[in-house]
Design an enzyme around this catalytic site. Structure first.
Site, PDB file in Angstrom:
ATOM      1  N   GLY A   1       5.732 -73.932 -21.349  1.00 30.70           N
ATOM      2  CA  GLY A   1       5.389 -73.174 -20.118  1.00 30.70           C
ATOM      3  C   GLY A   1       3.949 -73.736 -19.995  1.00 30.70           C
ATOM      4  O   GLY A   1       3.464 -74.218 -21.164  1.00 30.70           O
TER       5      GLY A   1
ATOM      6  N   GLN B   1      -4.153 -75.207 -16.853  1.00 29.14           N
ATOM      7  CA  GLN B   1      -4.398 -75.503 -18.251  1.00 29.14           C
ATOM      8  C   GLN B   1      -4.989 -77.237 -17.372  1.00 29.14           C
ATOM      9  O   GLN B   1      -4.954 -78.254 -18.158  1.00 29.14           O
ATOM     10  CB  GLN B   1      -3.194 -75.569 -18.859  1.00 29.14           C
ATOM     11  CG  GLN B   1      -3.354 -74.476 -18.995  1.00 29.14           C
ATOM     12  CD  GLN B   1      -1.654 -73.914 -20.247  1.00 29.14           C
ATOM     13  OE1 GLN B   1      -0.833 -73.666 -20.147  1.00 29.14           O
ATOM     14  NE2 GLN B   1      -2.011 -74.718 -21.772  1.00 29.14           N
TER      15      GLN B   1
ATOM     16  N   CYS C   1      -0.715 -73.675 -28.273  1.00 29.07           N
ATOM     17  CA  CYS C   1      -0.974 -73.572 -26.268  1.00 29.07           C
ATOM     18  C   CYS C   1      -0.834 -75.136 -26.780  1.00 29.07           C
ATOM     19  O   CYS C   1      -1.539 -75.642 -26.921  1.00 29.07           O
ATOM     20  CB  CYS C   1      -1.956 -72.913 -26.631  1.00 29.07           C
ATOM     21  SG  CYS C   1      -2.555 -73.132 -24.624  1.00 29.07           S
ATOM     22  N   LEU C   2      -0.120 -75.808 -25.046  1.00 30.99           N
ATOM     23  CA  LEU C   2      -1.040 -77.416 -25.196  1.00 30.99           C
ATOM     24  C   LEU C   2      -2.005 -77.250 -24.802  1.00 30.99           C
ATOM     25  O   LEU C   2      -2.837 -78.391 -25.092  1.00 30.99           O
ATOM     26  CB  LEU C   2      -0.111 -77.736 -23.611  1.00 30.99           C
ATOM     27  CG  LEU C   2       1.216 -77.724 -23.778  1.00 30.99           C
ATOM     28  CD1 LEU C   2       1.907 -78.379 -22.476  1.00 30.99           C
ATOM     29  CD2 LEU C   2       1.843 -78.402 -24.587  1.00 30.99           C
TER      30      LEU C   2
ATOM     31  N   HIS D   1       2.490 -65.327 -22.022  1.00 31.92           N
ATOM     32  CA  HIS D   1       1.102 -65.627 -22.556  1.00 31.92           C
ATOM     33  C   HIS D   1       0.671 -66.712 -21.160  1.00 31.92           C
ATOM     34  O   HIS D   1      -0.351 -67.149 -20.990  1.00 31.92           O
ATOM     35  CB  HIS D   1       2.031 -67.362 -23.460  1.00 31.92           C
ATOM     36  CG  HIS D   1       0.866 -68.475 -23.712  1.00 31.92           C
ATOM     37  ND1 HIS D   1       0.389 -68.680 -25.531  1.00 31.92           N
ATOM     38  CD2 HIS D   1       0.757 -69.727 -23.798  1.00 31.92           C
ATOM     39  CE1 HIS D   1      -0.618 -69.324 -25.321  1.00 31.92           C
ATOM     40  NE2 HIS D   1      -0.273 -69.992 -24.828  1.00 31.92           N
ATOM     41  N   GLU D   2       1.753 -67.195 -20.455  1.00 31.90           N
ATOM     42  CA  GLU D   2       1.174 -67.921 -18.940  1.00 31.90           C
ATOM     43  C   GLU D   2       0.346 -67.208 -18.476  1.00 31.90           C
ATOM     44  O   GLU D   2      -0.161 -67.757 -18.032  1.00 31.90           O
ATOM     45  CB  GLU D   2       2.652 -69.231 -18.318  1.00 31.90           C
ATOM     46  CG  GLU D   2       3.306 -69.971 -19.267  1.00 31.90           C
ATOM     47  CD  GLU D   2       2.268 -70.487 -20.259  1.00 31.90           C
ATOM     48  OE1 GLU D   2       1.449 -71.142 -19.433  1.00 31.90           O
ATOM     49  OE2 GLU D   2       2.525 -71.073 -20.731  1.00 31.90           O
TER      50      GLU D   2
ATOM     51  N   HIS E   1      -2.919 -66.888 -18.806  1.00 32.54           N
ATOM     52  CA  HIS E   1      -3.963 -67.877 -18.523  1.00 32.54           C
ATOM     53  C   HIS E   1      -4.364 -67.901 -16.975  1.00 32.54           C
ATOM     54  O   HIS E   1      -5.646 -68.230 -16.730  1.00 32.54           O
ATOM     55  CB  HIS E   1      -2.903 -70.132 -19.010  1.00 32.54           C
ATOM     56  CG  HIS E   1      -2.648 -70.407 -19.643  1.00 32.54           C
ATOM     57  ND1 HIS E   1      -4.230 -70.583 -20.476  1.00 32.54           N
ATOM     58  CD2 HIS E   1      -2.130 -70.094 -20.590  1.00 32.54           C
ATOM     59  CE1 HIS E   1      -3.408 -70.921 -21.668  1.00 32.54           C
ATOM     60  NE2 HIS E   1      -2.790 -71.101 -21.807  1.00 32.54           N
TER      61      HIS E   1
END
Length: 174
Positions: free
Chosen positions: A45, A50, A94-95, A136-137, A140
């Site tokens: 994701g 991000q 998380c990226l 989660h996304e 963000h």
């Protein structure tokens, strides 16, 4: 095009982003770039903030992680419209917070409404990994990171690690 992913702490990751007013070809290209960036990372994701783009856009593909056929999804203006009382705990990463993982508790099932890349209204109920990932996304887009669910001391430790990582990467690049 693969885009650079912001690393925490970055003020853009803590901002609430405004809805996408209208779909454009630029936004469709952005969605494609985000999917390419997510797969290359690799991740399941990615949210527009991000990569430093302040739009309500997320992409996800949890089928690939589960060993299934790829199912890329781009969601413009996603919103959780219903959630289960039942909770689930998943180890999240998380990226924007590389190599850090922690257990986070979230609703086990969520119904999400969004606009697809053609401007059509969509609505789907997700469970399991998909439910965790979409929540989660969407977090963000609201300036919230998965570490915000952790105790303050653990969060501070992770933030310090990320500051150190950013300094190391800047030295390597410079």
């Amino acid at each position: 095009m693969i885009r650079p992913i912001l690393i925490h702490p970055d003020p853009r990751l803590k901002k609430v982003v405004a809805p996408v007013p209208d779909l454009s070809d630029d936004l469709r290209v952005l969605a494609d770039d985000m999917l390419e960036t997510m797969y290359a990372a690799p991740g399941i994701g990615l949210a527009a903030p991000q990569i430093g783009v302040m739009n309500r856009l997320i992409v996800l593909d949890c089928a690939k992680d589960e060993g299934g056929t790829s199912r890329p999804v781009a969601m413009f203006n996603p919103e959780v419209v219903a959630q289960s009382d039942e909770m689930n705990v998943y180890e999240e990463g998380c990226l924007s917070i590389p190599e850090i993982f922690a257990d986070v508790e979230r609703p086990a099932e969520v119904t999400v409404a969004w606009m697809d890349r053609d401007g059509n209204a969509q609505r789907e109920t997700f469970d399991g990994l998909w439910a965790t990932c979409v929540q989660h996304e969407i977090d963000h887009l609201n300036g919230k990171l998965f570490i915000d669910y952790l105790k303050p001391l653990k969060r501070q430790m992770i933030t310090r690690k990320m500051v150190k990582l950013k300094k190391e990467r800047a030295r390597e690049a410079g």
